[in-house]
Design a protein around this motif. Structure first.
Motif, mmCIF file in Angstrom:
data_model
loop_
_atom_site.group_PDB
_atom_site.id
_atom_site.type_symbol
_atom_site.label_atom_id
_atom_site.label_comp_id
_atom_site.label_asym_id
_atom_site.label_seq_id
_atom_site.Cartn_x
_atom_site.Cartn_y
_atom_site.Cartn_z
ATOM 1 N N GLY A 190 23.938 -41.438 9.362
ATOM 2 C CA GLY A 190 24.174 -41.189 10.780
ATOM 3 C C GLY A 190 24.466 -39.728 11.028
ATOM 4 O O GLY A 190 24.183 -38.873 10.176
ATOM 5 N N TYR A 191 25.043 -39.447 12.195
ATOM 6 C CA TYR A 191 25.355 -38.066 12.563
ATOM 7 C C TYR A 191 26.825 -37.761 12.302
ATOM 8 O O TYR A 191 27.697 -38.618 12.462
ATOM 9 N N TYR A 192 27.079 -36.528 11.878
ATOM 10 C CA TYR A 192 28.451 -36.052 11.654
ATOM 11 C C TYR A 192 28.924 -35.382 12.946
ATOM 12 O O TYR A 192 28.334 -34.388 13.389
ATOM 13 N N ASP A 195 30.821 -30.572 14.496
ATOM 14 C CA ASP A 195 29.849 -29.470 14.373
ATOM 15 C C ASP A 195 30.445 -28.241 13.696
ATOM 16 O O ASP A 195 29.775 -27.545 12.940
ATOM 17 N N GLU A 196 31.729 -27.984 13.962
ATOM 18 C CA GLU A 196 32.390 -26.833 13.338
ATOM 19 C C GLU A 196 32.506 -27.054 11.831
ATOM 20 O O GLU A 196 32.249 -26.147 11.030
ATOM 21 N N GLY A 197 32.863 -28.273 11.438
ATOM 22 C CA GLY A 197 32.953 -28.609 10.017
ATOM 23 C C GLY A 197 31.607 -28.506 9.324
ATOM 24 O O GLY A 197 31.514 -28.101 8.162
ATOM 25 N N ALA A 198 30.547 -28.857 10.051
ATOM 26 C CA ALA A 198 29.196 -28.827 9.482
ATOM 27 C C ALA A 198 28.666 -27.408 9.339
ATOM 28 O O ALA A 198 27.706 -27.167 8.580
ATOM 29 N N SER A 199 29.288 -26.462 10.039
ATOM 30 C CA SER A 199 28.752 -25.087 10.077
ATOM 31 C C SER A 199 28.774 -24.400 8.714
ATOM 32 O O SER A 199 28.069 -23.420 8.494
ATOM 33 N N THR A 200 29.572 -24.898 7.768
ATOM 34 C CA THR A 200 29.648 -24.275 6.435
ATOM 35 C C THR A 200 28.567 -24.814 5.496
ATOM 36 O O THR A 200 28.472 -24.373 4.352
ATOM 37 N N GLU A 207 20.413 -27.363 15.705
ATOM 38 C CA GLU A 207 20.934 -27.707 17.036
ATOM 39 C C GLU A 207 21.507 -29.113 16.998
ATOM 40 O O GLU A 207 20.987 -29.988 16.309
ATOM 41 N N GLY A 208 22.597 -29.328 17.745
ATOM 42 C CA GLY A 208 23.183 -30.668 17.835
ATOM 43 C C GLY A 208 23.897 -31.079 16.553
ATOM 44 O O GLY A 208 24.164 -30.261 15.666
ATOM 45 N N HIS A 209 24.203 -32.370 16.464
ATOM 46 C CA HIS A 209 24.930 -32.890 15.304
ATOM 47 C C HIS A 209 24.043 -32.914 14.054
ATOM 48 O O HIS A 209 22.837 -33.138 14.133
ATOM 49 N N SER A 210 24.671 -32.720 12.913
ATOM 50 C CA SER A 210 23.965 -32.747 11.623
ATOM 51 C C SER A 210 23.973 -34.161 11.058
ATOM 52 O O SER A 210 24.813 -34.992 11.406
ATOM 53 N N TYR A 211 23.026 -34.423 10.146
ATOM 54 C CA TYR A 211 23.001 -35.705 9.453
ATOM 55 C C TYR A 211 24.145 -35.770 8.448
ATOM 56 O O TYR A 211 24.224 -34.934 7.543
ATOM 57 N N ALA A 212 24.995 -36.778 8.589
ATOM 58 C CA ALA A 212 26.106 -36.944 7.642
ATOM 59 C C ALA A 212 25.585 -37.174 6.232
ATOM 60 O O ALA A 212 26.135 -36.635 5.262
#
Length: 322
Positions: A190-192, A195-200, A207-212
């Motif tokens: 699903g999506y994580y 977004d700030e946590g995914a930025s690393t 763009e948008g939410h990343s795949y968890a």
């Protein structure tokens, strides 16, 4: 095993009514009681205590095998999950857990001891099944964002007398775990939302939410030793779509694909939910690509003859790999 399940089930129902909690929460409470050999819930009156204690007397948990305890606990958890509405409350199928355990055993064959991490540990069923199929000394770690699932994991491990360290946290944030020999995970798909946590992450979405599930793969590599193995249950469509190019490039740069084994479609209610066992080795001084990756469509686990043929092929692959 059936007697233990009945004891867990009956006492969970008693405690659930007295504590005004869900069945799953009551399973974790009664599991703790069984391990501590005491009624730990202060809210429970004397009459209820005697009822529960009488149930506990029906089984001597010290005389049961770890697998019997795991399976009994698993049945109770599965019953509770049918009542629960949370989509993340799902368990890795038993046959798959044992099969993954076989791969861990084969890959760690030459080590005297090893360490293992499950960053989406859930109820601990996959991790304890792996440990039950292994005779070596293992340092085991599990992490999960869901507090109830971590408590169930903790109780599950205690009842089976497995030493494990658990973390109740967002597993895509930094973990207090040294790099391990094996990461095994049934990927949350699903999506994580962070977004700030995914930025690393290199596998974040532009763009948008990343795949968890992509981020979990990258996080797994962060906590693997050089030459360590990731054994992940991945959706069959993980390598399709525009975003998959990034994943392909990441895996090619960081590891060597060892195998991809597609699980029988009959295991899944819908084909789009079907999964495969993905095995990849992190690059390092001792890591080498296989002469041929293990690519298999697994038959039904109940088809003994077909499974026997497949196991022979897999064993031959391991022999050639050495």
């Amino acid at each position: 095993m059936e007697t233990l399940f009945k004891v867990i089930d009956d006492t969970a129902n008693i405690l659930r009514n007295k504590l005004n909690c869900t069945y799953l929460e009551a399973v974790s409470e009664t599991g703790e009681n069984l391990f501590e050999k005491a009624i730990l819930q202060e809210e429970v009156d004397d009459v209820t205590k005697k009822r529960v204690e009488k149930e506990y007397e029906r089984v001597d948990i010290e005389k049961l095998s770890k697998e019997s305890i795991r399976k009994a606990f698993q049945l109770a958890v599965l019953k509770g999950m049918k009542e629960a509405t949370q989509p993340n409350h799902e368990m890795t199928p038993d046959a798959v857990s044992i099969f993954v355990g076989y791969f861990v055993q084969k890959l760690m064959e030459k080590k005297d001891e090893f360490s293992i991490l499950d960053p989406a540990v859930g109820t601990g069923n996959l991790l304890t099944a792996i440990l039950n199929g292994n005779s070596k000394k293992v340092r085991a770690y599990g992490s999960d964002v869901d507090e109830l699932l971590v408590k169930l994991s903790y109780v599950n491990a205690n009842l089976q007398h497995h030493e494990m360290e658990f973390f109740n946290q967002d597993s895509l944030q930094p973990l207090f775990v040294d790099p391990v020999d094996v990461v095994t995970v049934d990927l949350p798909v699903g999506y994580y939302p962070n977004d700030e946590g995914a930025s690393t992450y290199r596998l974040r979405a532009e763009e948008g939410h990343s795949y968890a599930h992509y981020l979990f793969i990258e996080q797994s590599f962060r906590y693997l030793k050089e030459g360590g193995y990731l054994i992940a249950l991945v959706p069959n469509n993980i390598f399709s779509g525009d975003e998959a190019k990034k994943l392909h490039a990441f895996i090619k740069e960081e590891g060597f694909i060892q195998g991809l084994l597609q699980l029988p479609l009959t295991m899944f209610k819908k084909e789009q939910h079907a999964k495969s066992i993905f095995i990849v080795q992190k690059k390092g001084a001792t890591a080498t690509p296989p002469s041929q990756a293990l690519l298999v469509d697994l038959p039904s686990f109940s088809n003994k003859e077909a499974m026997s043929d497949i196991m022979s092929q897999i064993n031959e692959w391991f022999t050639a790999k050495q």
